[in-house]
Design a protein around this motif. Structure first.
Motif, PDB file in Angstrom:
ATOM      1  N   LEU A 175       0.671  -1.430  -0.020  1.00 46.82           N
ATOM      2  CA  LEU A 175      -0.057  -0.020   0.015  1.00 46.82           C
ATOM      3  C   LEU A 175       0.816   1.177   0.122  1.00 46.82           C
ATOM      4  CD1 LEU A 175      -2.612   1.496  -0.008  1.00 46.82           C
ATOM      5  CD2 LEU A 175      -2.538   1.355   2.650  1.00 46.82           C
ATOM      6  N   TYR A 176       1.626   1.335   0.814  1.00 46.49           N
ATOM      7  CA  TYR A 176       2.418   2.537   1.185  1.00 46.49           C
ATOM      8  C   TYR A 176       3.709   2.749   0.248  1.00 46.49           C
ATOM      9  CZ  TYR A 176      -0.492   3.422   5.005  1.00 46.49           C
ATOM     10  OH  TYR A 176      -1.672   3.732   5.883  1.00 46.49           O
ATOM     11  N   ALA A 177       4.541   1.586  -0.148  1.00 46.62           N
ATOM     12  CA  ALA A 177       5.480   1.469  -0.804  1.00 46.62           C
ATOM     13  C   ALA A 177       5.042   1.898  -2.233  1.00 46.62           C
ATOM     14  CB  ALA A 177       6.232   0.499  -0.858  1.00 46.62           C
ATOM     15  N   LEU A 178       4.192   0.951  -2.836  1.00 49.46           N
ATOM     16  CA  LEU A 178       4.072   0.941  -4.252  1.00 49.46           C
ATOM     17  C   LEU A 178       2.796   2.055  -4.674  1.00 49.46           C
ATOM     18  CD1 LEU A 178       4.172  -0.364  -7.194  1.00 49.46           C
ATOM     19  CD2 LEU A 178       2.726  -2.307  -6.473  1.00 49.46           C
ATOM     20  N   GLY A 179       1.696   1.707  -3.600  1.00 48.96           N
ATOM     21  CA  GLY A 179       0.563   2.665  -3.941  1.00 48.96           C
ATOM     22  C   GLY A 179       0.943   4.161  -3.669  1.00 48.96           C
ATOM     23  N   GLY A 180       1.552   4.475  -2.790  1.00 49.36           N
ATOM     24  CA  GLY A 180       1.940   5.925  -2.453  1.00 49.36           C
ATOM     25  C   GLY A 180       2.924   6.135  -3.851  1.00 49.36           C
ATOM     26  N   PHE A 181       3.952   5.411  -3.935  1.00 48.21           N
ATOM     27  CA  PHE A 181       4.517   5.710  -5.208  1.00 48.21           C
ATOM     28  C   PHE A 181       4.021   5.923  -6.654  1.00 48.21           C
ATOM     29  CE2 PHE A 181       7.401   4.433  -8.801  1.00 48.21           C
ATOM     30  CZ  PHE A 181       8.380   5.493  -8.829  1.00 48.21           C
ATOM     31  N   ARG A 182       2.683   5.263  -6.751  1.00 47.89           N
ATOM     32  CA  ARG A 182       2.099   5.172  -8.043  1.00 47.89           C
ATOM     33  C   ARG A 182       1.166   6.519  -7.986  1.00 47.89           C
ATOM     34  NH1 ARG A 182       1.663   1.726 -11.746  1.00 47.89           N
ATOM     35  NH2 ARG A 182      -0.557   1.780 -11.897  1.00 47.89           N
ATOM     36  N   ALA A 183       0.763   6.821  -7.030  1.00 51.03           N
ATOM     37  CA  ALA A 183      -0.278   8.092  -6.282  1.00 51.03           C
ATOM     38  C   ALA A 183       0.677   9.075  -6.724  1.00 51.03           C
ATOM     39  CB  ALA A 183      -0.616   8.152  -5.151  1.00 51.03           C
ATOM     40  N   MET A 184       2.029   9.221  -6.366  1.00 49.93           N
ATOM     41  CA  MET A 184       2.846  10.367  -6.495  1.00 49.93           C
ATOM     42  C   MET A 184       2.955  10.570  -7.913  1.00 49.93           C
ATOM     43  SD  MET A 184       5.809  10.594  -3.734  1.00 49.93           S
ATOM     44  CE  MET A 184       6.510   9.089  -3.890  1.00 49.93           C
ATOM     45  N   LYS A 185       3.208   9.600  -8.822  1.00 51.63           N
ATOM     46  CA  LYS A 185       3.313   9.603 -10.078  1.00 51.63           C
ATOM     47  C   LYS A 185       2.120   9.840 -11.228  1.00 51.63           C
ATOM     48  CE  LYS A 185       7.792   8.589 -10.218  1.00 51.63           C
ATOM     49  NZ  LYS A 185       8.653   9.664 -10.048  1.00 51.63           N
ATOM     50  N   GLY A 186       1.002   9.682 -10.323  1.00 49.12           N
ATOM     51  CA  GLY A 186      -0.144  10.035 -11.134  1.00 49.12           C
ATOM     52  C   GLY A 186      -0.650   8.921 -11.810  1.00 49.12           C
ATOM     53  N   ALA A 187      -0.207   7.930 -11.500  1.00 49.75           N
ATOM     54  CA  ALA A 187      -0.535   6.631 -12.265  1.00 49.75           C
ATOM     55  C   ALA A 187      -1.948   6.086 -12.040  1.00 49.75           C
ATOM     56  CB  ALA A 187       0.460   5.435 -11.747  1.00 49.75           C
TER      57      ALA A 187
END
Length: 160
Positions: free
Chosen positions: A43-55
């Motif tokens: 959630l935080y590692a991948l989900g947060g990263f993808r959210a930051m990228k606008g994915a």
């Protein structure tokens, strides 16, 4: 006036807000479901990263037809100061949304970051008319003042 609430919820907070709107306003609920949900580790590692990228994440709904609605209410949790990748995908999947009124909601622990600004710009680019934005912290959801302000905005959309 027909209303729908399109939302993604990982912990249940945003789902509870969507349910309050349904109960108060009779809106239809459209829950965005991930094809591959995040777990506690991703959630935080991948989900947060993808959210930051606008994915955009793969969601169950290929198209979300809002043609029969006058008001579209979009609800997202805040991940890394941004909308979730599921909500990004939901906005991209909208059909019949041009010229529709939109109300944007974010749930967060303390600050919405860029979430509402990003959602507003994305919705406006697709031809939606954003009539309001609200960020709800846990405190806001408990004390009810901001909820009442949101319900007033929903009611006002009926008369426009």
């Amino acid at each position: 006036m027909a209303r729908c609430v399109i939302y993604h919820s990982h912990t249940g907070v945003t789902r509870a807000l969507a349910q309050k709107i349904k109960d108060a306003c009779g809106a239809d609920l459209i829950e965005i479901m991930l094809k591959k949900p995040y777990n506690a580790l991703t959630l935080y590692a991948l989900g947060g990263f993808r959210a930051m990228k606008g994915a955009q994440d793969a969601i169950e709904q290929k198209k979300i037809d809002v043609n029969g609605y006058d008001l579209v209410i979009l609800c997202t949790p805040v991940w890394a100061g941004k909308p979730t990748p599921a909500v990004n995908a939901a906005v991209a999947a909208l059909k019949g949304h041009e010229g529709k009124k939109a109300l944007l909601l974010a749930t967060c622990k303390s600050q919405p970051g860029q979430t509402l600004d990003i959602l507003r710009k994305t919705c406006e680019k697709t031809g939606m008319d954003v009539i309001g934005e609200f960020a709800f912290t846990d405190k806001d959801l408990k004390d009810g003042k901001k909820l009442n302000e949101m319900f007033v905005a929903i009611s006002a959309s009926l008369t426009d």
